[in-house]
Design a protein around this motif. Sequence first.
Motif, PDB file in Angstrom:
ATOM      1  N   ALA A  22     -24.108  96.409  30.078  1.00 16.89           N
ATOM      2  CA  ALA A  22     -23.807  95.680  31.322  1.00 16.89           C
ATOM      3  C   ALA A  22     -22.562  94.829  31.180  1.00 16.89           C
ATOM      4  CB  ALA A  22     -24.993  94.800  31.710  1.00 16.89           C
ATOM      5  N   HIS A 135     -20.259  83.730  39.920  1.00 19.60           N
ATOM      6  CA  HIS A 135     -21.713  83.946  39.830  1.00 19.60           C
ATOM      7  C   HIS A 135     -22.444  82.787  39.163  1.00 19.60           C
ATOM      8  CE1 HIS A 135     -21.197  88.011  41.180  1.00 19.60           C
ATOM      9  NE2 HIS A 135     -20.429  88.326  40.167  1.00 19.60           N
ATOM     10  N   GLY A 143     -23.519  87.012  35.322  1.00 18.01           N
ATOM     11  CA  GLY A 143     -22.459  87.943  35.699  1.00 18.01           C
ATOM     12  C   GLY A 143     -21.111  87.621  35.079  1.00 18.01           C
ATOM     13  N   PHE A 144     -21.074  87.501  33.762  1.00 16.87           N
ATOM     14  CA  PHE A 144     -19.856  87.218  32.972  1.00 16.87           C
ATOM     15  C   PHE A 144     -19.323  85.803  33.215  1.00 16.87           C
ATOM     16  CE2 PHE A 144     -20.501  91.511  32.739  1.00 16.87           C
ATOM     17  CZ  PHE A 144     -19.712  92.375  33.487  1.00 16.87           C
ATOM     18  N   ASP A 265     -12.076  94.042  41.566  1.00 12.46           N
ATOM     19  CA  ASP A 265     -12.974  95.197  41.396  1.00 12.46           C
ATOM     20  C   ASP A 265     -13.275  95.820  42.760  1.00 12.46           C
ATOM     21  OD1 ASP A 265     -15.631  92.877  40.397  1.00 12.46           O
ATOM     22  OD2 ASP A 265     -14.390  92.979  42.195  1.00 12.46           O
ATOM     23  N   TYR A 305     -11.891  95.617  36.768  1.00 12.57           N
ATOM     24  CA  TYR A 305     -12.183  96.272  35.490  1.00 12.57           C
ATOM     25  C   TYR A 305     -11.402  97.556  35.261  1.00 12.57           C
ATOM     26  CZ  TYR A 305     -15.543  92.708  36.128  1.00 12.57           C
ATOM     27  OH  TYR A 305     -16.078  91.468  36.390  1.00 12.57           O
TER      28      TYR A 305
HETATM   29  N1  LIG Z   1     -22.294  98.542  35.379  1.00  7.09           N
HETATM   30  C1  LIG Z   1     -22.429  97.260  34.744  1.00  7.09           C
HETATM   31  C2  LIG Z   1     -23.327  96.335  35.539  1.00  7.09           C
HETATM   32  C3  LIG Z   1     -22.716  94.941  35.548  1.00  7.09           C
HETATM   33  N2  LIG Z   1     -23.454  94.019  36.410  1.00  7.09           N
HETATM   34  C4  LIG Z   1     -22.867  92.670  36.382  1.00  7.09           C
HETATM   35  C5  LIG Z   1     -21.557  92.655  37.152  1.00  7.09           C
HETATM   36  C6  LIG Z   1     -20.900  91.298  37.021  1.00  7.09           C
HETATM   37  C7  LIG Z   1     -19.665  91.217  37.909  1.00  7.09           C
HETATM   38  C8  LIG Z   1     -18.827  89.990  37.602  1.00  7.09           C
HETATM   39  C9  LIG Z   1     -17.666  89.791  38.626  1.00  7.09           C
HETATM   40  O1  LIG Z   1     -16.815  90.912  38.676  1.00  7.09           O
HETATM   41  O2  LIG Z   1     -18.173  89.581  39.941  1.00  7.09           O
HETATM   42  C10 LIG Z   1     -16.858  88.574  38.208  1.00  7.09           C
HETATM   43  F1  LIG Z   1     -15.918  88.338  39.138  1.00  7.09           F
HETATM   44  F2  LIG Z   1     -17.636  87.506  38.109  1.00  7.09           F
HETATM   45  F3  LIG Z   1     -16.261  88.799  37.053  1.00  7.09           F
END
Ligand SMILES: NCCCNCCCCCC(O)(O)C(F)(F)F
Length: 667
Positions: A22, A135, A143-144, A265, A305
Amino acid sequence: MGTALIYDEEMTKYKLLWVDPACKIEVPERLTVSHGALVRNGLTDRCICLPVREAVDAEILLVHSEEYLEAVKQTPHMTLEDLKEFTLQYGDVYFHPNIYHCAKLAVGSALQLVDSVLMGKVKNGMALVRPPGHHSMRSAANGFCVFNNVAIAAQYAKQKYGVKRILIVDWDIHHGQGVQYCFEDDPSVLYFSWHRYEHQKFWPNLKDSDYDIVGKGEGAGFNINVPWNKVGMENSDYLSVFCHVLLPIAYEFCPDLVLVCAGFDSAIGDLEGEMCATPDIFAHLTYLLMNLAEGKLCAVLEGGYNLTSLAQSVCQTVQTLLGDPLPPLTNLTGPCRSTLESLQCVRAAHRQHWSCLRHAVDLPTFEISTIRIKSSGEENKDEAEVWEEQKSPEEKIWPEPPKRVSPRVCSAVVLPDGVVCPDACERLSSSEDLGPHLLTLKKDFLKDADDSAVTALSRVFSLIDKMKNNEIRNGLALVGDAAMTMTCVVQHVAAEVDSRVFLVCVGNGNIPGHIIEDGKTLVVQISGEDTEEQGSKYYVPVCLKKGCTDTSGFAQAMFSLLLPLGYQHNPSLVLLVRMPGSGVCDIMWQQLTALLQSFAQGHTLVLLQEDDKACVGPTASILLGNPAPPLGQLPASLKEDAEAVERLRSRLQADWNLLLATAPENG
Ligand SMILES: NCCCNCCCCCC(O)(O)C(F)(F)F
Ligand SMILES: [Zn+2]
């Protein structure tokens, strides 16, 4: 004033230390490729590079709890096992011995940006940071995200500068629930987010992310969620949400500061978002926000990403902040059905809170989002759906965004002798010869005109030629007869093969029919004259009961009619004519002049009638790239005006589907 850029390679010095599918996409290279692209494109040299700083506890505590901050403070001393253990209590995030340091730098970068904008040292700016923020919640990483960079920046701006109203636009493809929770009962912060939702099937799978979550108590109406219930959204979808939801409400709200959770993203190629909007869309999204809050805009990186589309999108955003001309957006096919359903639902949910939506045609609230996900287990999915998920989305390709070259001269002017040329404008020298075409025109149009009119027209034509060669970006002419000049200009430009004119005529005055029939000229006339019955696909008469003095009606016509039409017509020249006695107020005129620079790479020709010479200065200021002053909080527009605009939209939307904002009834 310049554009700030905040970045420090220290924020690349943390990464995932164990296996976690993830989190593996959140890599340090996201920052290095973004900054590297800015360097390679010569954009860092054009920015004011500000140093980062660490946020102090008091700033982090503007949003987060003491116990959470204390817990995160322990992470630098943790062993790998402890870090893994610590991480388990949160979702889709990882910790690292250096992430606390980087998280303080990320917050500090956002605050540095807010300081430099609000102290008037720069006009706008961008902070390239990691870890991201939107997040993270009061007492939880997610979420990172560790600290909520943008939420802290908003609280900081309110506390330190007494900023009254802040707009936060979150164009990341994930819902920034952390920001939503922070301000859901706060009417001084308007949070707008679009996000991949798929009826709650997409992460973070929250009912709180749906369109009917509008804020609580005093904050009701100040939280706008636009769920994307399908993937593959394109530029048209993003633009229609800006035109029909965000911009009308944002202008009514009239913020003093705009913060952007700039996640990329939502761009094509990103496997998280799976959308199809191209990087140059961010040039336009940024620009459309730059005429709010007198251009005080702080963009803070969130997600993104796909390293190629991320770098391109960051460059598009920074180039717009620097004031470069916008790239043309081609083949805007109009919003898809799912977008129309979301648009319809969001506008219905917010109708009671925003007067700009009050007179929107009766909006049934779709039950689309009440399609609850079946119990999360696989057993309910038919094998096709399971296969669909396991199939990896195919590798997307898209064209490199076009180069955006600023002409040597920004604004050239044609003014009668005795009228002062505004600073930084270039006066067209009178040495311009009378082009051959003029002599024919003289016969056709100007037979009884005096020489000064003919000379002025020849100079106006040379303005157009210089725009065509990109020697100048835009032009302004003060002429004896604006209507006659307008007709000649359209005739002159329409004669060229691949030219398309977007003629915006403010005030009364008749538009000769023959300039409309060839389909190369789209005319929008905003006036107080009721000429509705003469409308056609290429002639859009907006008549406001109180005429152009009615800022609300005018503003509504700008966003829900003029912007979509202009984008879809995709002109090579914008001709903006201010008819004498239009009654339009200077600020509205400046907002309109600014907005029209979204088209034709900024090639706008403004025609003013001689007795309107007081408008030369204010108009030139906008043509030179200065932000338009705020309109103030907009009251409701007249019911009959709003209904007139709605009638126009419904008449035109079959030909111009960017005007659509509701899903058609049939199946
Ligand atoms: N396939 C992987 C599943 C990942 N699930 C969590 C996604 C987190 C997105 C973080 C974000 O992009 O919203 C931020 F801007 F905060 F970095
Ligand atoms: Zn994201």
